[in-house]
Write a protein that holds these residues in place. Structure first.
Motif, PDB file in Angstrom:
ATOM      1  N   MET A 291       0.803  -1.219   0.000  1.00 42.36           N
ATOM      2  CA  MET A 291       0.000   0.000   0.000  1.00 42.36           C
ATOM      3  C   MET A 291       0.837   1.270   0.000  1.00 42.36           C
ATOM      4  O   MET A 291       0.387   2.312  -0.484  1.00 42.36           O
ATOM      5  N   ASN A 292       2.056   1.225   0.528  1.00 47.21           N
ATOM      6  CA  ASN A 292       2.885   2.420   0.516  1.00 47.21           C
ATOM      7  C   ASN A 292       3.176   2.851  -0.914  1.00 47.21           C
ATOM      8  O   ASN A 292       3.049   4.026  -1.267  1.00 47.21           O
ATOM      9  N   HIS A 293       3.551   1.890  -1.745  1.00 46.91           N
ATOM     10  CA  HIS A 293       3.864   2.257  -3.122  1.00 46.91           C
ATOM     11  C   HIS A 293       2.608   2.587  -3.914  1.00 46.91           C
ATOM     12  O   HIS A 293       2.645   3.407  -4.837  1.00 46.91           O
ATOM     13  N   ALA A 294       1.490   1.961  -3.555  1.00 47.01           N
ATOM     14  CA  ALA A 294       0.226   2.324  -4.195  1.00 47.01           C
ATOM     15  C   ALA A 294      -0.104   3.785  -3.903  1.00 47.01           C
ATOM     16  O   ALA A 294      -0.520   4.545  -4.789  1.00 47.01           O
ATOM     17  N   ALA A 295       0.095   4.189  -2.639  1.00 45.39           N
ATOM     18  CA  ALA A 295      -0.135   5.587  -2.273  1.00 45.39           C
ATOM     19  C   ALA A 295       0.866   6.501  -2.975  1.00 45.39           C
ATOM     20  O   ALA A 295       0.540   7.631  -3.347  1.00 45.39           O
ATOM     21  N   PHE A 296       2.099   6.007  -3.162  1.00 42.45           N
ATOM     22  CA  PHE A 296       3.124   6.781  -3.860  1.00 42.45           C
ATOM     23  C   PHE A 296       2.712   7.036  -5.307  1.00 42.45           C
ATOM     24  O   PHE A 296       2.939   8.122  -5.852  1.00 42.45           O
ATOM     25  N   ASN A 297       2.078   6.044  -5.933  1.00 41.72           N
ATOM     26  CA  ASN A 297       1.576   6.229  -7.300  1.00 41.72           C
ATOM     27  C   ASN A 297       0.401   7.209  -7.333  1.00 41.72           C
ATOM     28  O   ASN A 297       0.224   7.959  -8.308  1.00 41.72           O
ATOM     29  N   MET A 298      -0.404   7.217  -6.266  1.00 37.71           N
ATOM     30  CA  MET A 298      -1.456   8.226  -6.160  1.00 37.71           C
ATOM     31  C   MET A 298      -0.834   9.621  -6.068  1.00 37.71           C
ATOM     32  O   MET A 298      -1.349  10.589  -6.654  1.00 37.71           O
ATOM     33  N   ALA A 299       0.292   9.713  -5.350  1.00 41.57           N
ATOM     34  CA  ALA A 299       1.007  10.988  -5.255  1.00 41.57           C
ATOM     35  C   ALA A 299       1.513  11.422  -6.626  1.00 41.57           C
ATOM     36  O   ALA A 299       1.500  12.618  -6.959  1.00 41.57           O
ATOM     37  N   ASN A 300       1.944  10.453  -7.414  1.00 40.57           N
ATOM     38  CA  ASN A 300       2.398  10.738  -8.770  1.00 40.57           C
ATOM     39  C   ASN A 300       1.287  11.385  -9.585  1.00 40.57           C
ATOM     40  O   ASN A 300       1.480  12.401 -10.263  1.00 40.57           O
ATOM     41  N   ALA A 301       0.090  10.788  -9.507  1.00 41.35           N
ATOM     42  CA  ALA A 301      -1.050  11.311 -10.259  1.00 41.35           C
ATOM     43  C   ALA A 301      -1.456  12.693  -9.749  1.00 41.35           C
ATOM     44  O   ALA A 301      -1.709  13.620 -10.539  1.00 41.35           O
ATOM     45  N   LEU A 302      -1.528  12.856  -8.420  1.00 42.90           N
ATOM     46  CA  LEU A 302      -1.939  14.138  -7.838  1.00 42.90           C
ATOM     47  C   LEU A 302      -0.941  15.239  -8.161  1.00 42.90           C
ATOM     48  O   LEU A 302      -1.328  16.353  -8.544  1.00 42.90           O
ATOM     49  N   GLY A 303       0.348  14.929  -8.013  1.00 42.51           N
ATOM     50  CA  GLY A 303       1.373  15.936  -8.290  1.00 42.51           C
ATOM     51  C   GLY A 303       1.377  16.378  -9.739  1.00 42.51           C
ATOM     52  O   GLY A 303       1.469  17.572 -10.043  1.00 42.51           O
ATOM     53  N   ALA A 304       1.282  15.398 -10.648  1.00 41.66           N
ATOM     54  CA  ALA A 304       1.255  15.736 -12.072  1.00 41.66           C
ATOM     55  C   ALA A 304       0.025  16.563 -12.421  1.00 41.66           C
ATOM     56  O   ALA A 304       0.098  17.523 -13.207  1.00 41.66           O
ATOM     57  N   TRP A 305      -1.118  16.213 -11.824  1.00 44.74           N
ATOM     58  CA  TRP A 305      -2.361  16.953 -12.079  1.00 44.74           C
ATOM     59  C   TRP A 305      -2.257  18.386 -11.581  1.00 44.74           C
ATOM     60  O   TRP A 305      -2.603  19.339 -12.303  1.00 44.74           O
ATOM     61  N   LEU A 306      -1.751  18.561 -10.359  1.00 45.46           N
ATOM     62  CA  LEU A 306      -1.634  19.909  -9.807  1.00 45.46           C
ATOM     63  C   LEU A 306      -0.617  20.735 -10.588  1.00 45.46           C
ATOM     64  O   LEU A 306      -0.841  21.921 -10.859  1.00 45.46           O
ATOM     65  N   GLY A 307       0.484  20.109 -10.967  1.00 44.94           N
ATOM     66  CA  GLY A 307       1.463  20.821 -11.777  1.00 44.94           C
ATOM     67  C   GLY A 307       0.880  21.267 -13.102  1.00 44.94           C
ATOM     68  O   GLY A 307       1.143  22.378 -13.575  1.00 44.94           O
ATOM     69  N   GLY A 308       0.050  20.404 -13.702  1.00 48.46           N
ATOM     70  CA  GLY A 308      -0.610  20.774 -14.947  1.00 48.46           C
ATOM     71  C   GLY A 308      -1.551  21.955 -14.775  1.00 48.46           C
ATOM     72  O   GLY A 308      -1.619  22.839 -15.636  1.00 48.46           O
ATOM     73  N   LEU A 309      -2.274  21.984 -13.652  1.00 52.87           N
ATOM     74  CA  LEU A 309      -3.157  23.120 -13.373  1.00 52.87           C
ATOM     75  C   LEU A 309      -2.379  24.417 -13.262  1.00 52.87           C
ATOM     76  O   LEU A 309      -2.821  25.473 -13.744  1.00 52.87           O
ATOM     77  N   VAL A 310      -1.211  24.341 -12.619  1.00 53.87           N
ATOM     78  CA  VAL A 310      -0.363  25.536 -12.463  1.00 53.87           C
ATOM     79  C   VAL A 310       0.077  26.052 -13.830  1.00 53.87           C
ATOM     80  O   VAL A 310       0.057  27.264 -14.091  1.00 53.87           O
ATOM     81  N   LEU A 311       0.448  25.139 -14.716  1.00 57.33           N
ATOM     82  CA  LEU A 311       0.889  25.552 -16.050  1.00 57.33           C
ATOM     83  C   LEU A 311      -0.261  26.123 -16.870  1.00 57.33           C
ATOM     84  O   LEU A 311      -0.110  27.151 -17.545  1.00 57.33           O
ATOM     85  N   VAL A 312      -1.408  25.458 -16.817  1.00 57.94           N
ATOM     86  CA  VAL A 312      -2.577  25.933 -17.565  1.00 57.94           C
ATOM     87  C   VAL A 312      -3.019  27.307 -17.067  1.00 57.94           C
ATOM     88  O   VAL A 312      -3.457  28.166 -17.850  1.00 57.94           O
ATOM     89  N   ALA A 313      -2.876  27.537 -15.748  1.00 54.11           N
ATOM     90  CA  ALA A 313      -3.266  28.827 -15.178  1.00 54.11           C
ATOM     91  C   ALA A 313      -2.307  29.941 -15.562  1.00 54.11           C
ATOM     92  O   ALA A 313      -2.594  31.120 -15.308  1.00 54.11           O
ATOM     93  N   GLY A 314      -1.171  29.598 -16.160  1.00 53.05           N
ATOM     94  CA  GLY A 314      -0.237  30.610 -16.636  1.00 53.05           C
ATOM     95  C   GLY A 314       0.751  31.125 -15.610  1.00 53.05           C
ATOM     96  O   GLY A 314       1.342  32.193 -15.807  1.00 53.05           O
ATOM     97  N   TYR A 315       0.975  30.365 -14.530  1.00 52.39           N
ATOM     98  CA  TYR A 315       1.914  30.818 -13.503  1.00 52.39           C
ATOM     99  C   TYR A 315       3.375  30.584 -13.877  1.00 52.39           C
ATOM    100  O   TYR A 315       4.266  31.051 -13.187  1.00 52.39           O
ATOM    101  N   GLY A 316       3.611  29.825 -14.929  1.00 57.02           N
ATOM    102  CA  GLY A 316       4.975  29.576 -15.370  1.00 57.02           C
ATOM    103  C   GLY A 316       5.474  28.208 -14.952  1.00 57.02           C
ATOM    104  O   GLY A 316       5.010  27.625 -13.972  1.00 57.02           O
TER     105      GLY A 316
END
Length: 307
Positions: A244-269
């Protein structure tokens, strides 16, 4: 090898999905074996070395795959990965000691661990707190080219530098965890937050970016620390804890990539992905501190009832 033969994007997506299915079980199981085989008082080092081995992929594998994909085609990269996986299967069969199954345990018994509050605390902490790294790493090459202005040929070198930081972080983190797991985990969260913030601040400067990249890699110490924490709070459900630790780590991968994408789409650089990652690391630290507080409160309550 299925990826090598892909004839469409959908086929490639399926081929990429399949290898991800056993990933959590493999790494978690390896951590469990290492912890069980390690000497008393050296469990953190044993688990840390498992994750240190994983980081070799970032030191050698990722840059090599980038070069191979660029100059020889992506199909060759996938073929080489498949061949390496086959070699690893043979090595596991040859060198990992046989572990007889525990007939007294069952799948339902393992699932009972989900009734423990601390198990959910660990899963949530990893899913959020480890997501900060992926905010940056997912868009790493893009940021290096558009903000740091690193030439394309040098990007694999930065990937290797990240991998070196991961290796050092996993190795040193294991030593620190054997001394005090709680403070090692808190320190890893703080290290991650500082490194992510530094990356956002210095992304226009190549030498300082290299320093920040190395520091970001060192934050991998958080993963074996949380692996040990999950193994502690899962009690007799160690098989579940192993995966489950690595499963949660993969969830972190998805969440981090999603949030980073939102930051880029919002135009923050591009560099602002570092700030978003820093926020996730801080939230993860708060969740971990909350879990410690809850654990201490429950312990006091049980002591009063027993008295």
């Amino acid at each position: 090898c299925l990826s090598t033969c892909a004839t469409s994007l959908h086929m490639l997506e399926i081929a990429r999905f399949i290898p991800g299915l056993p990933q959590g079980s493999f790494l978690g199981g390896a951590a469990r074996v290492a912890a069980g085989r390690g000497e008393r008082g050296y469990r953190g080092r044993a688990v840390g070395r498992v994750f240190a081995g994983m980081t070799i992929a970032n030191i050698l594998g990722a840059p090599f795959a980038s070069y191979a994909g660029t100059y020889f085609g992506w199909r060759l990269s996938y073929l080489l990965i498949g061949l390496i996986s086959a070699v690893c299967c043979v090595m596991v069969q040859m060198f990992v000691p046989y572990d007889a199954p525990n007939r007294a345990r069952s799948a339902l018994g393992e699932l009972a661990a989900f009734s423990r509050k601390q198990v959910w605390f660990v899963i949530g902490t990893v899913a959020v707190g480890c997501g900060g790294m992926f905010c940056v790493y997912t868009y790493f090459s893009l940021t290096l080219q558009s903000v740091t202005h690193v030439p394309v040929w040098a990007i694999p070198l930065f990937q290797s530098l990240w991998g070196v930081g991961m290796f050092v972080g996993a190795w040193v983190g294991g030593i620190v965890m054997d001394r005090n797991l709680k403070w090692a985990t808190i320190g890893a969260f703080i290290w991650n937050a500082v490194a992510l913030g530094l990356f956002a601040l210095v992304a226009t400067n190549i030498p300082l970016t290299a320093l920040a990249v190395f520091m970001l890699g060192g934050g991998i110490a958080l993963s074996p620390a949380m692996q040990m924490r999950l193994m502690d709070v899962a009690a007799d459900a160690q098989t579940l804890a192993a995966s489950m630790n690595h499963a949660a780590f993969n969830m972190a991968n998805a969440l981090g990539a999603w949030l980073g994408g939102l930051v880029l789409v919002a135009g923050y650089g591009d560099a602002a992905t570092g700030w978003a990652g820093m926020a996730l690391s801080c939230i993860g630290l708060l969740l971990f501190l909350l879990s410690l507080w809850s654990e201490a409160r429950d312990g006091r309550k049980e002591a009063r009832l027993a008295g």
